[in-house]
Design a protein around this motif. Structure first.
Motif, PDB file in Angstrom:
ATOM      1  N   LEU A 274      51.269  58.607  51.704  1.00  0.00           N
ATOM      2  CA  LEU A 274      50.832  57.527  51.524  1.00  0.00           C
ATOM      3  C   LEU A 274      51.307  57.424  53.019  1.00  0.00           C
ATOM      4  CD1 LEU A 274      53.727  56.989  48.981  1.00  0.00           C
ATOM      5  CD2 LEU A 274      51.772  55.653  49.390  1.00  0.00           C
ATOM      6  N   ARG A 275      51.578  57.847  53.706  1.00  0.00           N
ATOM      7  CA  ARG A 275      52.429  57.278  56.052  1.00  0.00           C
ATOM      8  C   ARG A 275      50.610  58.181  55.975  1.00  0.00           C
ATOM      9  NH1 ARG A 275      56.061  61.565  54.665  1.00  0.00           N
ATOM     10  NH2 ARG A 275      58.317  60.266  55.414  1.00  0.00           N
ATOM     11  N   SER A 276      49.524  58.061  55.239  1.00  0.00           N
ATOM     12  CA  SER A 276      47.781  58.718  56.502  1.00  0.00           C
ATOM     13  C   SER A 276      47.020  57.271  56.003  1.00  0.00           C
ATOM     14  CB  SER A 276      47.058  60.367  55.696  1.00  0.00           C
ATOM     15  OG  SER A 276      47.310  60.564  54.491  1.00  0.00           O
ATOM     16  N   PHE A 277      47.840  57.008  54.516  1.00  0.00           N
ATOM     17  CA  PHE A 277      46.536  55.699  54.272  1.00  0.00           C
ATOM     18  C   PHE A 277      46.977  54.124  54.981  1.00  0.00           C
ATOM     19  CE2 PHE A 277      45.276  52.916  51.093  1.00  0.00           C
ATOM     20  CZ  PHE A 277      43.999  52.936  50.690  1.00  0.00           C
ATOM     21  N   ASN A 278      46.229  54.090  55.855  1.00  0.00           N
ATOM     22  CA  ASN A 278      46.147  53.004  57.000  1.00  0.00           C
ATOM     23  C   ASN A 278      44.861  51.793  56.744  1.00  0.00           C
ATOM     24  OD1 ASN A 278      43.324  54.387  57.264  1.00  0.00           O
ATOM     25  ND2 ASN A 278      43.718  55.284  59.445  1.00  0.00           N
ATOM     26  N   ARG A 279      45.148  51.381  55.917  1.00  0.00           N
ATOM     27  CA  ARG A 279      44.610  50.150  55.242  1.00  0.00           C
ATOM     28  C   ARG A 279      44.550  49.706  54.324  1.00  0.00           C
ATOM     29  NH1 ARG A 279      40.470  49.865  50.904  1.00  0.00           N
ATOM     30  NH2 ARG A 279      39.214  51.586  50.094  1.00  0.00           N
ATOM     31  N   GLN A 280      44.986  48.165  53.651  1.00  0.00           N
ATOM     32  CA  GLN A 280      45.607  47.990  52.231  1.00  0.00           C
ATOM     33  C   GLN A 280      44.713  48.323  50.877  1.00  0.00           C
ATOM     34  OE1 GLN A 280      43.859  45.481  55.112  1.00  0.00           O
ATOM     35  NE2 GLN A 280      42.340  44.523  54.197  1.00  0.00           N
ATOM     36  N   ALA A 281      44.932  48.788  50.467  1.00  0.00           N
ATOM     37  CA  ALA A 281      44.817  50.004  49.309  1.00  0.00           C
ATOM     38  C   ALA A 281      43.913  48.364  48.009  1.00  0.00           C
ATOM     39  CB  ALA A 281      45.339  50.426  49.035  1.00  0.00           C
ATOM     40  N   LEU A 282      42.880  47.852  48.331  1.00  0.00           N
ATOM     41  CA  LEU A 282      42.274  46.767  48.194  1.00  0.00           C
ATOM     42  C   LEU A 282      40.486  46.458  47.776  1.00  0.00           C
ATOM     43  CD1 LEU A 282      42.686  43.213  46.657  1.00  0.00           C
ATOM     44  CD2 LEU A 282      42.460  42.803  49.764  1.00  0.00           C
ATOM     45  N   HIS A 283      40.001  46.863  46.916  1.00  0.00           N
ATOM     46  CA  HIS A 283      39.001  47.040  46.452  1.00  0.00           C
ATOM     47  C   HIS A 283      38.296  45.591  45.938  1.00  0.00           C
ATOM     48  CE1 HIS A 283      34.998  49.159  45.922  1.00  0.00           C
ATOM     49  NE2 HIS A 283      35.354  49.156  44.434  1.00  0.00           N
ATOM     50  N   ALA A 284      36.960  44.964  46.139  1.00  0.00           N
ATOM     51  CA  ALA A 284      36.521  43.864  45.072  1.00  0.00           C
ATOM     52  C   ALA A 284      35.783  44.830  44.344  1.00  0.00           C
ATOM     53  CB  ALA A 284      35.687  43.548  46.077  1.00  0.00           C
ATOM     54  N   ALA A 285      35.929  45.118  42.938  1.00  0.00           N
ATOM     55  CA  ALA A 285      35.688  45.674  42.197  1.00  0.00           C
ATOM     56  C   ALA A 285      34.280  45.435  41.425  1.00  0.00           C
ATOM     57  CB  ALA A 285      36.481  46.221  41.117  1.00  0.00           C
ATOM     58  N   GLN A 286      34.380  43.567  41.294  1.00  0.00           N
ATOM     59  CA  GLN A 286      33.310  43.083  40.442  1.00  0.00           C
ATOM     60  C   GLN A 286      33.372  41.656  40.653  1.00  0.00           C
ATOM     61  OE1 GLN A 286      34.571  43.253  35.826  1.00  0.00           O
ATOM     62  NE2 GLN A 286      32.439  41.416  35.597  1.00  0.00           N
ATOM     63  N   LEU A 287      31.952  40.775  40.964  1.00  0.00           N
ATOM     64  CA  LEU A 287      31.004  40.246  41.153  1.00  0.00           C
ATOM     65  C   LEU A 287      30.132  39.580  39.832  1.00  0.00           C
ATOM     66  CD1 LEU A 287      30.769  38.450  43.729  1.00  0.00           C
ATOM     67  CD2 LEU A 287      28.980  39.367  44.190  1.00  0.00           C
ATOM     68  N   THR A 288      31.199  38.191  40.082  1.00  0.00           N
ATOM     69  CA  THR A 288      29.485  37.752  39.018  1.00  0.00           C
ATOM     70  C   THR A 288      29.501  36.187  39.258  1.00  0.00           C
ATOM     71  OG1 THR A 288      31.160  38.826  37.274  1.00  0.00           O
ATOM     72  CG2 THR A 288      29.919  36.808  36.841  1.00  0.00           C
ATOM     73  N   LEU A 289      27.992  35.658  38.923  1.00  0.00           N
ATOM     74  CA  LEU A 289      27.444  34.279  39.508  1.00  0.00           C
ATOM     75  C   LEU A 289      26.461  34.542  38.806  1.00  0.00           C
ATOM     76  CD1 LEU A 289      24.718  35.399  41.486  1.00  0.00           C
ATOM     77  CD2 LEU A 289      26.950  35.744  43.391  1.00  0.00           C
ATOM     78  N   ASN A 290      26.449  32.661  38.897  1.00  0.00           N
ATOM     79  CA  ASN A 290      24.842  32.384  38.938  1.00  0.00           C
ATOM     80  C   ASN A 290      23.520  32.367  39.612  1.00  0.00           C
ATOM     81  OD1 ASN A 290      26.276  31.708  35.727  1.00  0.00           O
ATOM     82  ND2 ASN A 290      26.349  29.539  37.139  1.00  0.00           N
ATOM     83  N   HIS A 291      22.429  32.959  38.849  1.00  0.00           N
ATOM     84  CA  HIS A 291      21.338  32.806  39.990  1.00  0.00           C
ATOM     85  C   HIS A 291      21.325  32.362  41.040  1.00  0.00           C
ATOM     86  CE1 HIS A 291      17.621  34.182  42.541  1.00  0.00           C
ATOM     87  NE2 HIS A 291      18.512  35.512  42.411  1.00  0.00           N
ATOM     88  N   PRO A 292      20.960  31.506  42.529  1.00  0.00           N
ATOM     89  CA  PRO A 292      20.706  30.601  42.693  1.00  0.00           C
ATOM     90  C   PRO A 292      19.807  29.545  42.712  1.00  0.00           C
ATOM     91  CG  PRO A 292      20.579  32.190  44.370  1.00  0.00           C
ATOM     92  CD  PRO A 292      21.237  32.977  43.242  1.00  0.00           C
ATOM     93  N   VAL A 293      18.301  30.667  42.125  1.00  0.00           N
ATOM     94  CA  VAL A 293      16.950  30.118  41.102  1.00  0.00           C
ATOM     95  C   VAL A 293      16.836  30.018  40.675  1.00  0.00           C
ATOM     96  CG1 VAL A 293      14.844  30.702  41.971  1.00  0.00           C
ATOM     97  CG2 VAL A 293      16.085  30.731  43.505  1.00  0.00           C
ATOM     98  N   SER A 294      16.814  31.299  39.022  1.00  0.00           N
ATOM     99  CA  SER A 294      16.962  31.839  38.053  1.00  0.00           C
ATOM    100  C   SER A 294      17.631  30.718  37.070  1.00  0.00           C
ATOM    101  CB  SER A 294      16.726  32.263  37.752  1.00  0.00           C
ATOM    102  OG  SER A 294      17.601  33.538  38.082  1.00  0.00           O
ATOM    103  N   GLY A 295      19.740  30.929  37.622  1.00  0.00           N
ATOM    104  CA  GLY A 295      20.198  30.131  36.734  1.00  0.00           C
ATOM    105  C   GLY A 295      21.317  31.882  35.854  1.00  0.00           C
ATOM    106  N   GLU A 296      20.398  32.410  35.686  1.00  0.00           N
ATOM    107  CA  GLU A 296      20.665  33.075  35.145  1.00  0.00           C
ATOM    108  C   GLU A 296      21.779  33.922  35.712  1.00  0.00           C
ATOM    109  OE1 GLU A 296      19.835  38.393  34.144  1.00  0.00           O
ATOM    110  OE2 GLU A 296      18.297  37.331  36.061  1.00  0.00           O
ATOM    111  N   ARG A 297      22.939  34.398  34.380  1.00  0.00           N
ATOM    112  CA  ARG A 297      24.201  34.775  34.867  1.00  0.00           C
ATOM    113  C   ARG A 297      24.396  36.304  35.319  1.00  0.00           C
ATOM    114  NH1 ARG A 297      28.991  32.199  36.752  1.00  0.00           N
ATOM    115  NH2 ARG A 297      30.774  34.049  36.075  1.00  0.00           N
ATOM    116  N   MET A 298      25.066  36.555  36.695  1.00  0.00           N
ATOM    117  CA  MET A 298      24.452  38.367  37.076  1.00  0.00           C
ATOM    118  C   MET A 298      26.229  38.570  37.183  1.00  0.00           C
ATOM    119  SD  MET A 298      21.225  37.384  38.851  1.00  0.00           S
ATOM    120  CE  MET A 298      20.212  39.905  38.964  1.00  0.00           C
TER     121      MET A 298
END
Length: 328
Positions: A274-298
């Protein structure tokens, strides 16, 4: 050096508590990512309308609830060099690039970080991206936050991705380890603005921008909780600020109160971890969007980085070794 014109389109209703404040003051409070001088310039150049009428006088007093629209071009000057920095690329096509950002990598050059950033790496990996403002970066992760980011490789993609961010059709989910015990999921609905005295930090403030964070419990430990979080909005330091607001700051987040506090009778290895963990324990695990050209949900997902996974394992062992101390 590169000059680009970035289209700015902002809108909103002036909060009632800003009654009798100047138009430029109201807009500076509503859109804090832009300087007061830039907002004043936009007003004077006829780029701001109030209830459908262009207002060119910054000192015009507002009553509250007026609808304001800003439509302007902002010149963006980039003075950065391409640098051969390795990127963990999860997906790439002609229009977008999805990257798994490691801890310690600054996204955009700034004070104290003139080089060695993701932007410098992007200029090397996709040289033509210098034609896109901010080298296609449409959203950021803090230096020590890991996980998924999307980058636009051309202006069409950039416009689409910015619109998706503003309309909240882009989905972003995170994992975090927080201090204390959360029994069930929930949400935080609290406006976020610049901290009153610590200008590099953010805080829950009545005058801030609306922000909503949803969370659910993945795993519970003696003195910590592993969470999955989803953003409805994308304010600076949003998860860090909201978790601190409900008295559950992120592990390792010294700026927002997450200093190490080992539970009672924790063994030395757990306390040291715990003492040596020197950053916020935060991770962007998933990203979802509409493809800007095809419109496909990815959608893309990436696993937790090794440091967070290792900390979770130590916490599980602590629970096993201290069954007599557990409370459910």
């Amino acid at each position: 050096m590169q000059d680009n014109n970035l289209t700015i389109h902002l809108s909103g209703n002036i909060p009632e508590h800003l009654f009798n404040k100047r138009l430029d003051q109201c807009l500076a409070e509503m859109f804090q990512e832009y300087s007061r001088s830039k907002i004043k310039e936009w007003i004077e150049n006829n780029h701001v309308s109030v209830n459908g009428e262009v207002i060119a006088i910054p000192r015009t007093k507002m009553k509250g609830r007026e609808n304001v629209v800003i439509s302007a071009l902002q010149e963006v000057k980039v003075e950065n060099k391409a640098e051969n920095i390795a990127l963990d690329i999860v997906y790439e096509d002609d229009d977008i690039l999805v990257v798994n950002k490691p801890t310690g990598l600054v996204v955009h050059p700034g004070a104290g970080n003139a080089s060695g950033t993701m932007l410098n790496a992007l200029l090397s990996h996709v040289p033509e991206i210098d034609k896109v403002a901010r080298a296609g970066i449409v959203h950021r992760l803090d230096k020590d936050t890991t996980g998924l980011m999307v980058v636009a490789k051309n202006l069409q993609a950039q416009t689409s991705l910015v619109e998706q961010l503003q309309s909240r059709t882009m989905g972003r989910e995170y994992e975090a380890i927080v201090m204390g015990n959360l029994i069930a999921g929930g949400y935080v609905d609290a406006p976020i603005g610049r901290h009153a005295t610590k200008r590099t930090l953010m805080a829950v403030r009545e005058t801030g921008k609306p922000a909503v964070t949803h969370y659910r419990v993945i795993e519970k430990f003696r003195a910590h909780t592993h969470l999955r979080l989803k953003l409805e909005s994308g304010r600076t330091h949003q998860i860090r600020v909201h978790m601190t607001h409900i008295k559950h700051p992120l592990v390792g987040d010294n700026q927002y109160g997450g200093r190490p506090r080992p539970p009672k009778k924790a063994d030395a290895s757990f306390a040291d971890a715990l003492r040596s963990f020197n950053r916020q324990a935060l991770h962007a695990a998933q990203l979802t969007l509409n493809h800007p050209v095809s419109g496909e949900r990815m959608s893309w997902q990436v696993p937790l980085p090794q440091d967070i996974s290792s900390l979770l394992l130590i916490m599980r062992n602590d629970v096993i070794d201290n069954k007599d101390l557990m409370e459910y």
